[in-house]
Design a protein around this motif. Structure first.
Motif, PDB file in Angstrom:
ATOM      1  N   GLN A   1       0.842  -1.189   0.000  1.00  0.00           N
ATOM      2  CA  GLN A   1       0.000   0.000   0.000  1.00  0.00           C
ATOM      3  C   GLN A   1       0.880   1.243   0.000  1.00  0.00           C
ATOM      4  O   GLN A   1       1.774   1.392   0.821  1.00  0.00           O
ATOM      5  CB  GLN A   1      -0.884  -0.002   1.232  1.00  0.00           C
ATOM      6  CG  GLN A   1      -1.829   1.176   1.298  1.00  0.00           C
ATOM      7  CD  GLN A   1      -2.745   1.105   2.516  1.00  0.00           C
ATOM      8  OE1 GLN A   1      -2.776   0.078   3.200  1.00  0.00           O
ATOM      9  NE2 GLN A   1      -3.461   2.167   2.780  1.00  0.00           N
ATOM     10  N   VAL A   2       0.601   2.141  -0.922  1.00  0.00           N
ATOM     11  CA  VAL A   2       1.393   3.361  -1.039  1.00  0.00           C
ATOM     12  C   VAL A   2       1.012   4.337   0.068  1.00  0.00           C
ATOM     13  O   VAL A   2      -0.164   4.576   0.319  1.00  0.00           O
ATOM     14  CB  VAL A   2       1.182   4.011  -2.412  1.00  0.00           C
ATOM     15  CG1 VAL A   2       1.864   5.370  -2.476  1.00  0.00           C
ATOM     16  CG2 VAL A   2       1.711   3.098  -3.517  1.00  0.00           C
ATOM     17  N   GLN A   3       2.034   4.880   0.712  1.00  0.00           N
ATOM     18  CA  GLN A   3       1.810   5.908   1.736  1.00  0.00           C
ATOM     19  C   GLN A   3       2.805   7.027   1.550  1.00  0.00           C
ATOM     20  O   GLN A   3       3.981   6.776   1.251  1.00  0.00           O
ATOM     21  CB  GLN A   3       1.988   5.308   3.134  1.00  0.00           C
ATOM     22  CG  GLN A   3       0.717   4.813   3.777  1.00  0.00           C
ATOM     23  CD  GLN A   3       0.872   4.615   5.275  1.00  0.00           C
ATOM     24  OE1 GLN A   3       1.839   4.016   5.730  1.00  0.00           O
ATOM     25  NE2 GLN A   3      -0.079   5.109   6.037  1.00  0.00           N
ATOM     26  N   LEU A   4       2.345   8.248   1.729  1.00  0.00           N
ATOM     27  CA  LEU A   4       3.204   9.428   1.713  1.00  0.00           C
ATOM     28  C   LEU A   4       3.026  10.135   3.051  1.00  0.00           C
ATOM     29  O   LEU A   4       1.891  10.440   3.441  1.00  0.00           O
ATOM     30  CB  LEU A   4       2.808  10.367   0.574  1.00  0.00           C
ATOM     31  CG  LEU A   4       2.804   9.788  -0.836  1.00  0.00           C
ATOM     32  CD1 LEU A   4       2.275  10.815  -1.838  1.00  0.00           C
ATOM     33  CD2 LEU A   4       4.203   9.347  -1.246  1.00  0.00           C
ATOM     34  N   VAL A   5       4.128  10.383   3.738  1.00  0.00           N
ATOM     35  CA  VAL A   5       4.054  11.015   5.052  1.00  0.00           C
ATOM     36  C   VAL A   5       4.927  12.257   5.055  1.00  0.00           C
ATOM     37  O   VAL A   5       6.157  12.161   4.941  1.00  0.00           O
ATOM     38  CB  VAL A   5       4.488  10.045   6.166  1.00  0.00           C
ATOM     39  CG1 VAL A   5       4.413  10.737   7.520  1.00  0.00           C
ATOM     40  CG2 VAL A   5       3.609   8.794   6.165  1.00  0.00           C
ATOM     41  N   GLU A   6       4.283  13.408   5.200  1.00  0.00           N
ATOM     42  CA  GLU A   6       5.006  14.679   5.239  1.00  0.00           C
ATOM     43  C   GLU A   6       5.378  15.042   6.669  1.00  0.00           C
ATOM     44  O   GLU A   6       4.690  14.657   7.622  1.00  0.00           O
ATOM     45  CB  GLU A   6       4.153  15.822   4.668  1.00  0.00           C
ATOM     46  CG  GLU A   6       3.677  15.632   3.252  1.00  0.00           C
ATOM     47  CD  GLU A   6       2.253  15.125   3.174  1.00  0.00           C
ATOM     48  OE1 GLU A   6       1.584  15.369   2.153  1.00  0.00           O
ATOM     49  OE2 GLU A   6       1.801  14.491   4.154  1.00  0.00           O
ATOM     50  N   SER A   7       6.454  15.799   6.795  1.00  0.00           N
ATOM     51  CA  SER A   7       6.864  16.331   8.087  1.00  0.00           C
ATOM     52  C   SER A   7       7.670  17.592   7.855  1.00  0.00           C
ATOM     53  O   SER A   7       8.047  17.900   6.720  1.00  0.00           O
ATOM     54  CB  SER A   7       7.690  15.306   8.863  1.00  0.00           C
ATOM     55  OG  SER A   7       8.890  15.000   8.172  1.00  0.00           O
ATOM     56  N   GLY A   8       7.913  18.324   8.947  1.00  0.00           N
ATOM     57  CA  GLY A   8       8.765  19.500   8.865  1.00  0.00           C
ATOM     58  C   GLY A   8       8.029  20.824   8.870  1.00  0.00           C
ATOM     59  O   GLY A   8       8.670  21.878   8.898  1.00  0.00           O
ATOM     60  N   GLY A   9       6.716  20.781   8.827  1.00  0.00           N
ATOM     61  CA  GLY A   9       5.962  22.022   8.854  1.00  0.00           C
ATOM     62  C   GLY A   9       6.014  22.678  10.215  1.00  0.00           C
ATOM     63  O   GLY A   9       6.528  22.111  11.187  1.00  0.00           O
ATOM     64  N   GLY A  10       5.484  23.890  10.293  1.00  0.00           N
ATOM     65  CA  GLY A  10       5.456  24.602  11.553  1.00  0.00           C
ATOM     66  C   GLY A  10       5.349  26.093  11.329  1.00  0.00           C
ATOM     67  O   GLY A  10       4.970  26.557  10.251  1.00  0.00           O
ATOM     68  N   LEU A  11       5.698  26.833  12.369  1.00  0.00           N
ATOM     69  CA  LEU A  11       5.665  28.287  12.315  1.00  0.00           C
ATOM     70  C   LEU A  11       7.057  28.810  12.020  1.00  0.00           C
ATOM     71  O   LEU A  11       8.026  28.403  12.675  1.00  0.00           O
ATOM     72  CB  LEU A  11       5.170  28.838  13.659  1.00  0.00           C
ATOM     73  CG  LEU A  11       5.134  30.360  13.812  1.00  0.00           C
ATOM     74  CD1 LEU A  11       4.138  30.967  12.835  1.00  0.00           C
ATOM     75  CD2 LEU A  11       4.773  30.726  15.244  1.00  0.00           C
ATOM     76  N   VAL A  12       7.168  29.678  11.047  1.00  0.00           N
ATOM     77  CA  VAL A  12       8.457  30.252  10.673  1.00  0.00           C
ATOM     78  C   VAL A  12       8.265  31.740  10.399  1.00  0.00           C
ATOM     79  O   VAL A  12       7.215  32.164   9.927  1.00  0.00           O
ATOM     80  CB  VAL A  12       9.048  29.520   9.441  1.00  0.00           C
ATOM     81  CG1 VAL A  12       8.149  29.659   8.229  1.00  0.00           C
ATOM     82  CG2 VAL A  12      10.458  29.984   9.146  1.00  0.00           C
ATOM     83  N   GLN A  13       9.283  32.507  10.718  1.00  0.00           N
ATOM     84  CA  GLN A  13       9.227  33.940  10.442  1.00  0.00           C
ATOM     85  C   GLN A  13       9.539  34.200   8.973  1.00  0.00           C
ATOM     86  O   GLN A  13      10.342  33.473   8.356  1.00  0.00           O
ATOM     87  CB  GLN A  13      10.232  34.689  11.312  1.00  0.00           C
ATOM     88  CG  GLN A  13       9.743  34.941  12.731  1.00  0.00           C
ATOM     89  CD  GLN A  13      10.588  35.989  13.443  1.00  0.00           C
ATOM     90  OE1 GLN A  13      11.780  36.094  13.211  1.00  0.00           O
ATOM     91  NE2 GLN A  13       9.962  36.750  14.329  1.00  0.00           N
ATOM     92  N   ALA A  14       8.933  35.224   8.448  1.00  0.00           N
ATOM     93  CA  ALA A  14       9.252  35.636   7.084  1.00  0.00           C
ATOM     94  C   ALA A  14      10.751  35.884   6.977  1.00  0.00           C
ATOM     95  O   ALA A  14      11.353  36.485   7.876  1.00  0.00           O
ATOM     96  CB  ALA A  14       8.481  36.892   6.724  1.00  0.00           C
ATOM     97  N   GLY A  15      11.343  35.377   5.898  1.00  0.00           N
ATOM     98  CA  GLY A  15      12.770  35.535   5.711  1.00  0.00           C
ATOM     99  C   GLY A  15      13.603  34.418   6.308  1.00  0.00           C
ATOM    100  O   GLY A  15      14.815  34.356   6.105  1.00  0.00           O
TER     101      GLY A  15
END
Length: 115
Positions: free
Chosen positions: A1-15
């Motif tokens: 079964q194909v699965q894609l798992v994203e990570s690394g998102g969050g809050l970041v300041q512009a720049g």
């Protein structure tokens, strides 16, 4: 079964900078193009960047020169390096792969860019 798992998102300041990862499982993906899409509230999902099996890339005009897509076939992983993000980059980011007639998506990772 194909699965894609994203990570690394969050809050970041512009720049600032942020790196998203998408780990794919269920088969070998080295022969397939993969992409990152995003969807902001009230807007349609749009392509951010894509990378072919050979490593060729294309980007939405809005992120050219700031974002970089790459892949590590040994790890079945695709990355999105986000440099100098802007508040308008705030969205849920999704990993995508098309295998024949089937279109697979990850669950998404939220990226919020503060000004």
């Amino acid at each position: 079964q194909v699965q894609l798992v994203e990570s690394g998102g969050g809050l970041v300041q512009a720049g600032g900078s942020l790196r998203l990862s998408c780990v794919a499982s269920g088969r070998t993906f080295s022969n397939y193009a993969m992409g990152w899409y995003r969807q902001a509230p009230g807007k349609q999902r749009e392509l951010v960047a894509a990378i072919t099996s050979g490593g060729s890339t294309n980007y939405a005009d809005s992120v050219k020169g700031r974002f970089t897509i790459s892949r590590d076939n040994a790890k079945n992983t695709v990355y999105l390096q986000m440099n100098s993000p802007k508040p308008e980059d705030t969205a849920v980011y999704y990993c995508n792969v098309v295998l024949g007639p089937l279109n697979y998506w990850g669950q998404g990772t939220q990226v919020t860019v503060s000004s």
